[in-house]
Write a protein that holds these residues in place. Structure first.
Motif, PDB file in Angstrom:
ATOM      1  N   THR A 164      68.548  31.706  53.285  1.00 32.34           N
ATOM      2  CA  THR A 164      70.065  31.482  53.339  1.00 32.34           C
ATOM      3  C   THR A 164      70.475  31.369  54.446  1.00 32.34           C
ATOM      4  O   THR A 164      71.763  31.075  54.677  1.00 32.34           O
ATOM      5  N   ASP A 165      69.893  31.697  55.692  1.00 32.48           N
ATOM      6  CA  ASP A 165      70.313  31.790  56.984  1.00 32.48           C
ATOM      7  C   ASP A 165      70.110  30.497  57.786  1.00 32.48           C
ATOM      8  O   ASP A 165      68.978  30.071  58.002  1.00 32.48           O
ATOM      9  N   PRO A 166      71.389  29.714  57.963  1.00 33.12           N
ATOM     10  CA  PRO A 166      71.204  28.488  58.901  1.00 33.12           C
ATOM     11  C   PRO A 166      70.243  28.944  60.234  1.00 33.12           C
ATOM     12  O   PRO A 166      69.579  27.726  60.522  1.00 33.12           O
ATOM     13  N   ALA A 167      70.396  30.100  60.888  1.00 37.91           N
ATOM     14  CA  ALA A 167      69.748  30.159  62.063  1.00 37.91           C
ATOM     15  C   ALA A 167      68.122  30.114  61.898  1.00 37.91           C
ATOM     16  O   ALA A 167      67.268  29.508  62.709  1.00 37.91           O
ATOM     17  N   ILE A 168      67.811  30.659  60.691  1.00 37.30           N
ATOM     18  CA  ILE A 168      66.191  30.540  60.336  1.00 37.30           C
ATOM     19  C   ILE A 168      65.767  28.978  59.996  1.00 37.30           C
ATOM     20  O   ILE A 168      64.711  28.744  60.397  1.00 37.30           O
ATOM     21  N   TRP A 169      66.695  28.424  59.391  1.00 34.31           N
ATOM     22  CA  TRP A 169      66.380  27.048  59.216  1.00 34.31           C
ATOM     23  C   TRP A 169      66.169  26.252  60.263  1.00 34.31           C
ATOM     24  O   TRP A 169      65.172  25.394  60.381  1.00 34.31           O
ATOM     25  N   ALA A 170      67.071  26.507  61.182  1.00 36.42           N
ATOM     26  CA  ALA A 170      67.167  25.698  62.616  1.00 36.42           C
ATOM     27  C   ALA A 170      65.536  25.904  63.430  1.00 36.42           C
ATOM     28  O   ALA A 170      65.201  25.284  64.011  1.00 36.42           O
ATOM     29  N   GLU A 171      65.532  27.487  63.157  1.00 35.29           N
ATOM     30  CA  GLU A 171      64.151  27.825  63.799  1.00 35.29           C
ATOM     31  C   GLU A 171      62.839  27.129  63.211  1.00 35.29           C
ATOM     32  O   GLU A 171      62.090  26.662  63.871  1.00 35.29           O
ATOM     33  N   LEU A 172      62.775  27.108  61.862  1.00 33.81           N
ATOM     34  CA  LEU A 172      61.718  26.445  61.207  1.00 33.81           C
ATOM     35  C   LEU A 172      61.825  24.880  61.498  1.00 33.81           C
ATOM     36  O   LEU A 172      60.744  24.263  61.791  1.00 33.81           O
ATOM     37  N   GLN A 173      63.027  24.305  61.555  1.00 31.19           N
ATOM     38  CA  GLN A 173      62.939  22.836  62.068  1.00 31.19           C
ATOM     39  C   GLN A 173      62.383  22.563  63.409  1.00 31.19           C
ATOM     40  O   GLN A 173      61.555  21.773  63.833  1.00 31.19           O
ATOM     41  N   SER A 174      62.409  23.613  64.281  1.00 30.59           N
ATOM     42  CA  SER A 174      62.019  23.300  65.668  1.00 30.59           C
ATOM     43  C   SER A 174      60.490  23.706  65.708  1.00 30.59           C
ATOM     44  O   SER A 174      59.846  22.921  66.205  1.00 30.59           O
ATOM     45  N   ARG A 175      60.244  24.792  65.013  1.00 32.96           N
ATOM     46  CA  ARG A 175      58.583  25.296  65.117  1.00 32.96           C
ATOM     47  C   ARG A 175      57.870  24.134  64.331  1.00 32.96           C
ATOM     48  O   ARG A 175      56.529  23.868  64.711  1.00 32.96           O
ATOM     49  N   LEU A 176      58.068  23.557  63.118  1.00 28.27           N
ATOM     50  CA  LEU A 176      57.496  22.905  62.110  1.00 28.27           C
ATOM     51  C   LEU A 176      57.579  21.394  62.422  1.00 28.27           C
ATOM     52  O   LEU A 176      56.923  20.519  61.699  1.00 28.27           O
TER      53      LEU A 176
END
Length: 415
Positions: free
Chosen positions: A366-378
């Protein structure tokens, strides 16, 4: 005195209906629910409905003895809830064309049979009596009102919440999405009985409500038998699961498609036909078990996670500090998205070695920061359905509360 022909035919039709239900795929693996349905319908059709009390059913269907106390043992009530769900599932699917229907109303154990008569022919629409001029005026006023509301919404509506894994998951899936919370009763039974006796309970037994493999030995103390019956008859979950479910509901914008379900109330067909969110590991939520073989970060009970594809210099096992019952220090959780069992939906898996690490996985989802990092990594996008992926998370627990989760590794899962 023989039954009138019409009543005898009606009884035969209802008995045949019960037989078809019990032989259907919906009830194929639920032996106890079949016995429950057969017993209460037999008594009802024989005119003995007054015998269908909770105590009577407990003794004749669930083999409870004279010591049965309804306040302490909810086996009949919980089974009745499960039976109602199964009957609805049957009449929504293979039984949708039945001419009769049987239900067990809430608050009663007496089945009710109703004939599905054809609906009466529809009356002429009321609009036919309204003048053409009035309808035109009404349509114009409605259009003006809609335009006004759209303008006000655009001016005063709050900004949309930022994307997170949960929000994107919901945006790119359709239909109802159950949040499956863990079965703490099952985890407690495994710890108290199965682990001590070397007995295992898999998903097949869980689906069939078959807890016989964990039943205490005949020479076990009476307190063990009592504890077993209490846990078997009650649906318990953890407060952390409920807190996480609330967090998911809030992150999803209170999406009406979301509904919270106890693991024991879920039917296999639901998980094959719909997208869903599963909380917990295979020990407490058996529905997570079929997905483990598809993941590269494998859950190791009481230990942590095994990485089946470690890079050079990377560990193959990520161990928690201490043991899984001490919910403090560093630990690991997992966040993953996979196709569901039929491939026609998706499943979001949030797991950990213990409650704290599972909460950390939920917070990450539910954390937007984790989602942003996943977008960048994957290299994934908010505008398309989520690809299958998994992320190993690390968190530090203080006073049984997870601190901010960090992504250790993340990767796409190839078919």
């Amino acid at each position: 005195m023989p039954e009138p022909p019409s009543r005898a035919a009606s009884l035969d039709e209802r008995r045949a209906l019960v037989a078809r239900i019990c032989n259907s795929p919906t009830f194929a693996r639920t032996v106890r629910l079949r016995e429950f349905l057969q017993y209460i319908t037999t008594l009802a059709l024989e005119g003995r409905a007054e015998q269908l009390t909770e105590t009577h059913i407990a003794r004749h269907v669930f083999a409870r003895g004279d010591e049965f106390v309804p306040v302490d043992d909810s086996v009949v009530r919980s089974s009745a809830r499960q039976l109602r769900l199964k009957l609805k599932e049957y009449f929504d699917a293979e039984g949708r064309d039945e001419s009769w229907r049987v239900d067990v109303p809430k608050g009663s154990y007496v089945p009710v049979f109703t004939r599905r008569d054809s609906p009466p022919p529809g009356r002429p629409h009321a609009e036919a009596a309204i003048s053409k001029r009035f309808r035109l005026s009404l349509a114009i006023n409605l259009l003006l009102l809609c335009a006004l509301l759209i303008g006000l919404w655009g001016r005063f509506a709050p900004a949309a919440a930022p994307d997170s894994v949960v929000r994107v998951f919901l945006k790119t899936t359709s239909g109802g999405v159950p949040i499956v919370v863990s079965d703490f009763s099952l985890a407690a039974m495994k710890y108290l009985f199965a682990d001590q006796q070397g007995k295992a309970m898999g998903l097949d037994e869980y689906v069939a409500w078959d807890y016989s493999g964990m039943k205490p030995r005949e020479d076990a103390p009476a307190t063990e038998a009592r504890a077993f019956e209490l846990l078997r008859g009650h649906r318990l979950t953890r407060s952390g699961d409920l807190s996480l479910a609330v967090r998911i509901l809030q992150a999803g914008g209170l999406d009406r498609r979301l509904n919270v379900r106890h693991a024991r109330d879920v039917a296999p067909r639901e998980l094959r036909s719909a997208s869903h969110i599963i909380l917990g590991n295979p020990n407490s939520t058996p529905w997570a078990e079929p997905y483990e073989a598809r993941l590269g970060f494998r859950w190791l009970r009481g230990i942590g996670y095994e990485d089946l594809f470690p890079g050079q210099g990377e560990p193959s096992v990520y161990r928690i500090h201490g043991n899984s019952f001490v919910e403090r220090g560093m630990g690991y959780g997992r966040l993953a998205v996979l196709p569901n069992l039929s491939g026609h939906g998706q499943v979001l898996l949030l797991s950990g070695v213990n409650m704290v690490t599972m909460e950390a996985a939920g917070e990450a989802a539910t954390d937007p920061a984790i989602w942003a990092e996943l977008q960048s990594r994957l290299g994934i996008s908010s505008s398309r359905p989520l690809p299958a992926f998994e992320a190993l998370l690390k968190t530090e627990a203080v006073d049984n509360t997870p601190q901010h989760a960090q992504i250790v590794k993340a990767r796409l899962i190839r078919k």
